[in-house]
Scaffold this motif. Sequence first.
Motif, mmCIF file in Angstrom:
data_model
loop_
_atom_site.group_PDB
_atom_site.id
_atom_site.type_symbol
_atom_site.label_atom_id
_atom_site.label_comp_id
_atom_site.label_asym_id
_atom_site.label_seq_id
_atom_site.Cartn_x
_atom_site.Cartn_y
_atom_site.Cartn_z
ATOM 1 N N LEU A 67 -75.402 51.963 128.459
ATOM 2 C CA LEU A 67 -75.946 51.114 127.401
ATOM 3 C C LEU A 67 -75.560 49.655 127.621
ATOM 4 O O LEU A 67 -76.382 48.743 127.468
ATOM 5 C CB LEU A 67 -75.442 51.588 126.034
ATOM 6 N N LYS A 68 -74.299 49.408 127.975
ATOM 7 C CA LYS A 68 -73.835 48.040 128.225
ATOM 8 C C LYS A 68 -74.608 47.405 129.375
ATOM 9 O O LYS A 68 -74.984 46.235 129.317
ATOM 10 C CB LYS A 68 -72.327 48.042 128.540
ATOM 11 N N ILE A 70 -77.616 48.230 130.413
ATOM 12 C CA ILE A 70 -79.001 48.000 129.971
ATOM 13 C C ILE A 70 -79.091 46.718 129.155
ATOM 14 O O ILE A 70 -79.998 45.897 129.338
ATOM 15 C CB ILE A 70 -79.502 49.213 129.150
ATOM 16 N N ARG A 71 -78.142 46.541 128.242
ATOM 17 C CA ARG A 71 -78.127 45.332 127.414
ATOM 18 C C ARG A 71 -77.902 44.089 128.267
ATOM 19 O O ARG A 71 -78.493 43.038 128.031
ATOM 20 C CB ARG A 71 -77.031 45.442 126.352
ATOM 21 N N LYS A 72 -77.029 44.216 129.285
ATOM 22 C CA LYS A 72 -76.746 43.080 130.164
ATOM 23 C C LYS A 72 -78.014 42.628 130.890
ATOM 24 O O LYS A 72 -78.211 41.437 131.162
ATOM 25 C CB LYS A 72 -75.682 43.475 131.185
ATOM 26 N N GLY A 74 -80.917 42.757 129.620
ATOM 27 C CA GLY A 74 -81.881 42.282 128.631
ATOM 28 C C GLY A 74 -82.905 43.307 128.212
ATOM 29 O O GLY A 74 -83.969 42.957 127.700
ATOM 30 N N LYS A 75 -82.606 44.584 128.415
ATOM 31 C CA LYS A 75 -83.564 45.626 128.044
ATOM 32 C C LYS A 75 -83.190 46.241 126.694
ATOM 33 O O LYS A 75 -82.016 46.372 126.362
ATOM 34 C CB LYS A 75 -83.593 46.730 129.105
ATOM 35 N N ASP A 76 -84.208 46.605 125.947
ATOM 36 C CA ASP A 76 -84.012 47.323 124.684
ATOM 37 C C ASP A 76 -84.805 48.620 124.781
ATOM 38 O O ASP A 76 -86.039 48.590 124.818
ATOM 39 C CB ASP A 76 -84.505 46.468 123.507
ATOM 40 N N GLN A 97 -73.375 49.775 120.605
ATOM 41 C CA GLN A 97 -73.805 49.368 121.935
ATOM 42 C C GLN A 97 -75.332 49.374 122.092
ATOM 43 O O GLN A 97 -75.849 48.983 123.132
ATOM 44 C CB GLN A 97 -73.181 50.276 122.997
ATOM 45 N N GLY A 98 -76.043 49.830 121.065
ATOM 46 C CA GLY A 98 -77.504 49.767 121.115
ATOM 47 C C GLY A 98 -78.220 51.093 121.122
ATOM 48 O O GLY A 98 -79.447 51.140 121.271
ATOM 49 N N TYR A 124 -88.062 52.787 117.015
ATOM 50 C CA TYR A 124 -88.277 51.807 118.089
ATOM 51 C C TYR A 124 -89.588 51.051 117.873
ATOM 52 O O TYR A 124 -89.635 49.821 117.985
ATOM 53 C CB TYR A 124 -88.293 52.527 119.435
#
Length: 293
Positions: A67-68, A70-72, A74-76, A97-98, A124
């Motif tokens: 998750l970290k 993916i967030r790094k 820039g994906k959601d 963490q999203g 979503y």
Amino acid sequence: MSIRILLIEDNPDHVLLTKRVLQEADEGYQMDCASDAKEGLGRILQRDYNVILCDYRLPDLSALDILKEIRKRGKDLPFIVITSSGNEKIAVEAMKQGAYDYIVKDMSYEDTLPVVIQRTIERYEAKKEKEKMHEALRVSEERFRSLIQNSSDIIFVMDADGTLHYISPSVEKILGYKPEEMVGKNGFDYFHPEDIASTQTALANAIQQRRINISTVFRALRANGSWVYLEFVANNLLDDPKIKGVVVNARDITERKRAQEELAEAYYKLKETQEQLIQSGKMAAMGQLAAGI
């Protein structure tokens, strides 16, 4: 419409179970599998998925590490964490963490999985729709702000007693004041004394007659002490929570006013000359009559 699902799971038995549950759900699910975090991240970057199912503990990384990452990047993504026990602490951390949801590998897994997937997809899609609306609103507000800031007219917002809450940058070009000099002051302080009563009446009418633009003409004091004629169009938006005031559009019509005054003066002089000519013609006619007699 098929729903693409990526399952990141190192337990072959659980992979088979999940495949069977999704096939029985008969919702058009298409499932890809990855046995570790590295492979899973590679697939996420290569292909768009509608849902990610990820076991909390993997051989190389945890679901939280994925998750970290993916967030790094820039994906959601609609990410669901699968845990072997109903650990509330893990669930809370995953949400931070999203992750969109989590599901426990217990006796209810087969019944719960399709419900959680559908709920996640709906959340979503609702989030994306909300983001789209916010972006459209932001673009609209930016466009509106740009139009106001670049307008050749003065646009200002005042309350019922005349206090200025906003004034556009064009005021500096027309009146010579910076907007911050005028905000918080009473707008009628800049009006010609002879025009205050009529303008206050126009403002009162704008407040009473909602959705109707009220217009009048007044003289405004420039920073150099001279006067300019402004055409005042007021629209009541006191009930609008974002505005809470009367929006006024003021256009500089000084040149038009002067042209009208010069035209009126020229017309007056023309009439005066015509009357003089007529009078002169009458006197001449009387002279000729007298000479004839």
